[in-house]
Design an enzyme around this catalytic site. Structure first.
Site: not given
Length: 513
Positions: A169-170, A403-404
């Protein structure tokens, strides 16, 4: 007075033993240690100082008023690891299943505040059943206080989560907010909704381990490290702490090493093939250049086309980001960009110098990557590097395309120093692709297109991709003998140790998320 002291000693022993021998036996039957056994393994012998060990909850109803064990299911305090102060909170599964109630949460809040105010690492040993249902919304408010403190301490002190049991859960959000997550197979599980809820909503049948076990989270990036037993796990938590500063105002620790900083790495000439299309294992390169061949790899089983690791060079902790040619040829994709970006941010938060080992053919092409936002995710890595003020050194081993190349901490985005091996190929794209674009018409009109394509490829390589082109244009500081990589890095790191970043005021940036 003697009588009172004996009563106190007896009470403390009762707290240590837990609610019953049966509860301890059940814990051991699950192949799990008790909370105090864990603390003995984690901390230096005799160094633990418990805080609020006698505190009890104040809840009434549902029979709670008749069950008020001391400690309320969590042990909090401080101790030392290799003589350095750390703060710890550890769930005791034997008491209410380690579930969190109001008093339980307030103990954790106190120890988190103490860790932040004194500038010392915070370690949580998680083995709890989540919010205590009998206490209702006050338990949920307790988690909110933990999350707020996790965020406030983020980048201020190292926060380490050790998952030794359930975390549902949380409760699972606190580990996700911390810097490192350790998990033990079979014992630890993390999930937002459990198997019963999943089956009720989706009709899927799944076990706790299949839904949120250690191997699941090793593959999706939630878990930084995964182990088969608690003893090995806690040993490595200790090792990690020795590599980190206590807070963001300290420099990284420097240890004494017998590994000479000027040791030649002649085997690198054989480990890395000169041919750009041949694969090799980047781990072998890292082993050769770091102290004693030792490094601690984060997220080993997630996004394996990039390696992120902590190591030492001449005794100084460094963070290493490296493309891995053995997986997807070392390309960058969505997952590897996120993995590397998170690691760069971690290093920058705690003054850890970054060494980037580059052998990247580009970003992974394909509709799947584009449809799922490779532009946004790749920008996370670019943002992280551009924003980092720690010492940054780039070493280009072979390919560095497009771009890499820029994103992998090139000089143009702020690397302090860039070195390249004589096998480097730095270009917009590979020679074959470049030739097909630039000389398309010449190749199509040629009597022998294949031979012409090869000639044009070689022409492009000779003019724009030779090993010294980037150095001639001031984008690489030096071309080095691979065998000298360790000594070059050691000298550069020593020089950059006093680097001071320049800052422009901003509340915070707006990174791509």
């Amino acid at each position: 007075m003697h009588t009172r002291v004996r009563e106190l000693a007896e009470l403390r022993e009762l707290v240590r033993q837990g609610p019953s021998a049966k509860a301890t036996e059940a814990q051991h039957a699950r192949n799990k240690l008790t909370v105090y056994e864990r603390l003995e393994l984690l901390l230096d012998k005799g160094s633990f100082n418990e805080v609020e060990g006698l505190r009890r909850h104040r809840a009434v109803g549902f029979g709670m008023e008749n069950r008020k064990p001391p400690g309320d299911g969590v042990v909090t305090g401080w101790g030392t690891i290799e003589g350095r102060t750390v703060f710890v909170y550890a769930h005791d599964f034997r008491v209410f299943g380690g579930s969190l109630g109001e008093a339980h949460a307030q103990k954790i809040h106190k120890i988190m505040d103490m860790a932040e105010s004194t500038g010392a690492p915070l370690i949580s040993l998680n083995d709890g059943a989540g919010a205590r249902i009998q206490e209702g919304v006050t338990a949920l408010a307790g988690y909110g206080g933990i999350f707020r403190r996790n965020v406030r301490a983020s980048g201020v002190i190292p926060q380490i989560s050790v998952m030794l049991g359930p975390c549902a859960g949380g409760a699972a959000y606190s580990p996700a907010l911390t810097d490192f997550v350790f998990m033990v197979r079979d014992s630890a599980q993390m999930f937002i909704t459990g198997p019963d809820v999943v089956q009720a909503v989706t009709a899927e049948q799944v076990t706790h381990n299949q839904l949120g076990g250690a191997d699941v989270h090793a593959a999706n990036g939630v878990a930084s490290f995964v182990y088969n037993d608690e003893e090995t796990c806690l040993h490595d938590v200790r090792y990690l702490v020795t590599m980190l500063p206590s807070n963001n105002q300290e420099q990284v620790p420097v240890t004494v090493t017998s590994d000479p900083p000027d040791r030649r790495c002649d085997s690198l000439l054989d480990v890395v093939p000169a041919e750009p299309g041949r694969s090799y294992d980047m781990h072998e390169v890292i082993e050769e250049i770091v102290d004693d061949g030792e490094f601690m790899e984060l997220h080993e089983r997630w996004a394996g086309n990039v390696v992120t690791a902590l190591a030492r060079i001449h005794g100084t902790t460094v963070g290493i980001v490296a493309n891995q040619p053995r997986q997807l040829a070392g390309v960058l994709d969505i997952s590897s960009s996120e993995k590397a970006a998170r690691f760069v941010q971690l290093c920058d938060s705690f003054n850890i110098p970054i060494v980037t080992l580059v052998d990247v053919p580009g970003f992974l092409p394909g509709t799947d990557q584009e449809f799922n936002g490779i532009i946004r995710h790749g920008a996370k890595l670019l943002y992280a590097y551009c924003n980092a003020s720690v010492p940054r050194i780039q070493v280009i081993l072979r390919k560095a395309y497009g771009g890499a190349y820029i994103v992998m901490d090139s000089r143009s985005i702020g690397a302090d120093l860039s070195y390249a091996w004589p096998t480097n190929e730095i270009a917009v794209m590979g020679a074959d692709g470049a030739a097909n674009v630039i000389f398309r018409r010449d190749i199509a009109a040629a009597e022998n297109p294949d031979r012409t394509r090869v000639e044009k490829m070689n022409e492009y390589k000779e003019q724009l991709m030779h090993p010294y082109y980037a150095a001639e244009n001031g984008l690489v500081d030096d071309v080095i003998d691979p065998a000298d990589t360790r000594s070059v890095l050691a000298r550069a790191l020593a020089m950059l140790r006093t680097k001071r970043g320049t800052f422009t005021y901003a509340k915070h940036g707006n990174p791509p998320v």
